[in-house]
Design a protein around this motif. Structure first.
Motif, mmCIF file in Angstrom:
data_model
loop_
_atom_site.group_PDB
_atom_site.id
_atom_site.type_symbol
_atom_site.label_atom_id
_atom_site.label_comp_id
_atom_site.label_asym_id
_atom_site.label_seq_id
_atom_site.Cartn_x
_atom_site.Cartn_y
_atom_site.Cartn_z
ATOM 1 N N ASP A 122 1.262 -20.594 -54.695
ATOM 2 C CA ASP A 122 1.435 -19.995 -56.018
ATOM 3 C C ASP A 122 1.533 -20.984 -57.165
ATOM 4 O O ASP A 122 1.491 -20.583 -58.331
ATOM 5 C CB ASP A 122 2.692 -19.126 -56.005
ATOM 6 N N GLY A 123 1.689 -22.246 -56.887
ATOM 7 C CA GLY A 123 1.842 -23.261 -57.912
ATOM 8 C C GLY A 123 2.127 -24.585 -57.250
ATOM 9 O O GLY A 123 1.907 -24.760 -56.045
ATOM 10 N N VAL A 124 2.644 -25.522 -58.024
ATOM 11 C CA VAL A 124 2.911 -26.883 -57.534
ATOM 12 C C VAL A 124 4.286 -27.304 -58.007
ATOM 13 O O VAL A 124 4.698 -26.963 -59.127
ATOM 14 C CB VAL A 124 1.837 -27.868 -58.047
ATOM 15 N N VAL A 125 5.017 -28.022 -57.160
ATOM 16 C CA VAL A 125 6.285 -28.622 -57.573
ATOM 17 C C VAL A 125 6.073 -30.114 -57.792
ATOM 18 O O VAL A 125 5.411 -30.790 -56.993
ATOM 19 C CB VAL A 125 7.404 -28.375 -56.536
ATOM 20 N N LEU A 126 6.578 -30.623 -58.911
ATOM 21 C CA LEU A 126 6.593 -32.051 -59.192
ATOM 22 C C LEU A 126 8.037 -32.469 -59.449
ATOM 23 O O LEU A 126 8.865 -31.652 -59.849
ATOM 24 C CB LEU A 126 5.735 -32.381 -60.425
ATOM 25 N N THR A 127 8.312 -33.729 -59.242
ATOM 26 C CA THR A 127 9.660 -34.232 -59.467
ATOM 27 C C THR A 127 9.757 -34.887 -60.846
ATOM 28 O O THR A 127 8.755 -35.274 -61.444
ATOM 29 C CB THR A 127 10.044 -35.232 -58.369
ATOM 30 N N SER A 128 10.985 -35.018 -61.342
ATOM 31 C CA SER A 128 11.201 -35.538 -62.694
ATOM 32 C C SER A 128 10.735 -36.975 -62.840
ATOM 33 O O SER A 128 10.466 -37.432 -63.959
ATOM 34 C CB SER A 128 12.679 -35.421 -63.078
ATOM 35 N N ASN A 129 10.664 -37.705 -61.756
ATOM 36 C CA ASN A 129 9.908 -38.960 -61.737
ATOM 37 C C ASN A 129 9.352 -39.121 -60.342
ATOM 38 O O ASN A 129 9.885 -38.585 -59.375
ATOM 39 C CB ASN A 129 10.769 -40.151 -62.174
ATOM 40 N N VAL A 130 8.255 -39.834 -60.244
ATOM 41 C CA VAL A 130 7.594 -40.067 -58.960
ATOM 42 C C VAL A 130 7.616 -41.569 -58.703
ATOM 43 O O VAL A 130 6.846 -42.326 -59.290
ATOM 44 C CB VAL A 130 6.144 -39.539 -58.965
ATOM 45 N N ARG A 131 8.614 -42.010 -57.937
ATOM 46 C CA ARG A 131 8.780 -43.432 -57.628
ATOM 47 C C ARG A 131 8.851 -44.265 -58.907
ATOM 48 O O ARG A 131 8.281 -45.339 -59.007
ATOM 49 C CB ARG A 131 7.652 -43.916 -56.713
ATOM 50 N N GLY A 132 9.549 -43.738 -59.899
ATOM 51 C CA GLY A 132 9.723 -44.449 -61.166
ATOM 52 C C GLY A 132 8.654 -44.171 -62.196
ATOM 53 O O GLY A 132 8.744 -44.689 -63.317
ATOM 54 N N HIS A 133 7.691 -43.353 -61.882
ATOM 55 C CA HIS A 133 6.654 -42.967 -62.843
ATOM 56 C C HIS A 133 7.050 -41.639 -63.487
ATOM 57 O O HIS A 133 7.324 -40.662 -62.798
ATOM 58 C CB HIS A 133 5.299 -42.821 -62.151
ATOM 59 N N TYR A 134 7.046 -41.614 -64.806
ATOM 60 C CA TYR A 134 7.419 -40.425 -65.568
ATOM 61 C C TYR A 134 6.193 -39.841 -66.271
ATOM 62 O O TYR A 134 5.151 -40.501 -66.381
ATOM 63 C CB TYR A 134 8.503 -40.773 -66.592
ATOM 64 N N PHE A 135 6.309 -38.606 -66.765
ATOM 65 C CA PHE A 135 5.218 -38.011 -67.531
ATOM 66 C C PHE A 135 4.816 -38.963 -68.660
ATOM 67 O O PHE A 135 5.677 -39.483 -69.379
ATOM 68 C CB PHE A 135 5.643 -36.671 -68.127
ATOM 69 N N GLY A 136 3.539 -39.155 -68.813
ATOM 70 C CA GLY A 136 3.015 -40.107 -69.781
ATOM 71 C C GLY A 136 2.541 -41.387 -69.125
ATOM 72 O O GLY A 136 1.753 -42.128 -69.719
ATOM 73 N N ASP A 137 3.009 -41.668 -67.919
ATOM 74 C CA ASP A 137 2.542 -42.812 -67.138
ATOM 75 C C ASP A 137 1.173 -42.454 -66.548
ATOM 76 O O ASP A 137 0.965 -41.336 -66.081
ATOM 77 C CB ASP A 137 3.558 -43.085 -66.019
ATOM 78 N N PRO A 138 0.213 -43.381 -66.546
ATOM 79 C CA PRO A 138 -1.119 -43.070 -65.999
ATOM 80 C C PRO A 138 -1.118 -42.711 -64.520
ATOM 81 O O PRO A 138 -2.092 -42.136 -64.023
ATOM 82 C CB PRO A 138 -1.912 -44.373 -66.241
ATOM 83 N N PHE A 139 -0.040 -43.022 -63.805
ATOM 84 C CA PHE A 139 -0.019 -42.896 -62.347
ATOM 85 C C PHE A 139 -0.484 -41.524 -61.870
ATOM 86 O O PHE A 139 -1.326 -41.414 -60.986
ATOM 87 C CB PHE A 139 1.396 -43.190 -61.828
ATOM 88 N N PHE A 140 0.076 -40.453 -62.439
ATOM 89 C CA PHE A 140 -0.253 -39.115 -61.968
ATOM 90 C C PHE A 140 -0.974 -38.268 -63.010
ATOM 91 O O PHE A 140 -1.099 -37.064 -62.837
ATOM 92 C CB PHE A 140 1.007 -38.386 -61.504
ATOM 93 N N GLU A 141 -1.461 -38.877 -64.083
ATOM 94 C CA GLU A 141 -2.112 -38.065 -65.107
ATOM 95 C C GLU A 141 -3.350 -37.340 -64.587
ATOM 96 O O GLU A 141 -3.615 -36.201 -65.006
ATOM 97 C CB GLU A 141 -2.452 -38.897 -66.342
ATOM 98 N N PRO A 142 -4.146 -37.923 -63.663
ATOM 99 C CA PRO A 142 -5.270 -37.128 -63.123
ATOM 100 C C PRO A 142 -4.811 -35.838 -62.447
ATOM 101 O O PRO A 142 -5.485 -34.809 -62.548
ATOM 102 C CB PRO A 142 -5.922 -38.088 -62.113
ATOM 103 N N VAL A 143 -3.673 -35.871 -61.771
ATOM 104 C CA VAL A 143 -3.145 -34.675 -61.118
ATOM 105 C C VAL A 143 -2.713 -33.651 -62.166
ATOM 106 O O VAL A 143 -3.012 -32.458 -62.069
ATOM 107 C CB VAL A 143 -1.972 -35.039 -60.194
ATOM 108 N N LEU A 144 -2.022 -34.117 -63.188
ATOM 109 C CA LEU A 144 -1.555 -33.204 -64.234
ATOM 110 C C LEU A 144 -2.727 -32.635 -65.026
ATOM 111 O O LEU A 144 -2.689 -31.472 -65.443
ATOM 112 C CB LEU A 144 -0.572 -33.934 -65.135
#
Length: 319
Positions: A122-144
């Motif tokens: 039904d959707g996706v769960v993400l954590t408030s940081n991913v191994r120290g990467h926060y929203f705005g970090d390029p690390f997971f922007e393709p996923v977002l």
């Protein structure tokens, strides 16, 4: 309302998943012991006691393994397939947010497609940081970016910050560090232009956004007081618009202390019901529901919408 709630913050902790986590030394509870052994039967009984028609379950951790690069991918596949089986057996009672491996965006995108297209979660769960990467970090922007394209609900659940050994004082992170990390994540997204790049993401923030609503005006005002040298060109109006468009859920946040600031940054139609069971023990859930149902700033219609109707806009299959 009392028999038709939709709980969008609850955790399915199967024996197989918990065993796999324990074998790697993961502690998914924020530093305190869960006294209830999760099973589908226990969850259904709990739901019936608390007037919950359906739950959208999740397992909110950043799964990765430095010495075993495939650990996160294997575990997320186990979680997602287990949740798909749970839904198949009880389609009217359970939904699920898909877990994604934290090894990198390529692995996450593969699991995202499988979980949404094949398993039909039904959707996706993400954590408030991913191994120290926060929203705005390029690390997971393709996923977002892919989540924005698909327009699926994304549940943002807090986890420890990278500095928890200093900040946590040896106490359970759920006391204050989880709420702070949610605020930290969204603030970094605002100041890095993340929400300018991906304005159509459907984000649901656990615990009414933690400390975020209380800090909303302050975060906006600082866009004119002073920003970092590499921050985006944003203003208070942008901050207010983003905060207004987020969804906020009420697990451990059904009291006036949380709801009044939340209603300063958004409207009642963006508030959802959640319990955080079994991480939150049932007596705490009962007290939180009592706070929520006695909150006098909601009309009866708004309270019903918080309990059910707002969630149906995001998860219409439960209608």
């Amino acid at each position: 309302m009392a028999s038709r709630r939709i709980d969008i913050h609850t955790h399915a902790m199967s024996e197989a998943v918990m065993g796999a986590l324990a074998s790697r030394g993961f502690a998914p509870t924020g530093g305190y012991k869960i006294s209830v052994r999760w099973t589908p039967e226990a969850a259904l009984a709990y739901m019936d006691r608390q007037g919950i028609a359906a739950q959208v379950v999740s397992m909110p951790m950043a799964f990765a393994g430095s010495d075993d690069p495939q650990f996160g991918t294997r575990l997320c596949r186990m979680i997602n397939e287990g949740n798909a089986e749970l839904i198949a057996k009880h389609p009217d009672r359970f939904g699920a947010f898909a877990s994604l491996p934290a090894d990198g965006p390529d692995e996450a995108l593969v699991e995202l497609a499988y979980a949404l297209d094949e398993l039909r979660l039904d959707g996706v769960v993400l954590t408030s940081n991913v191994r120290g990467h926060y929203f705005g970090d390029p690390f997971f922007e393709p996923v977002l970016a892919e989540l924005e394209r698909r327009q699926v609900p994304v549940f943002v659940h807090p986890v420890d910050s990278p500095c928890i050994e200093v900040l946590g004082f040896g106490r359970p992170s759920s006391i204050v560090e989880f709420p702070f990390d949610t605020a930290r994540n969204i603030t970094n997204g605002l100041y890095t232009g993340f929400f300018q790049r991906l304005p159509r993401l459907q984000l649901i923030l656990a615990h009414c956004g933690g400390a975020l609503p209380t800090l909303g005006w302050r975060i906006g005002e600082h866009t004119v007081m002073g920003r970092g040298p590499h921050d985006a060109d944003i203003d208070p109006a942008h901050v207010a618009q983003v905060l207004r468009g987020l969804y906020y859920e009420t697990a451990l946040a059904g009291s006036r202390n949380s709801l009044l600031p939340t209603l300063e940054v958004t409207t009642a139609d963006h508030i959802l019901f959640g319990t955080d069971w079994p991480a939150a023990p049932e007596p705490t859930v009962v007290r939180n529901i009592a706070n929520l149902t006695s909150f006098d700033a909601f009309t009866a219609t708004q309270l019903h919408a918080v309990a059910r109707d707002n969630a149906l806009r995001l998860f219409p299959r439960f209608a």
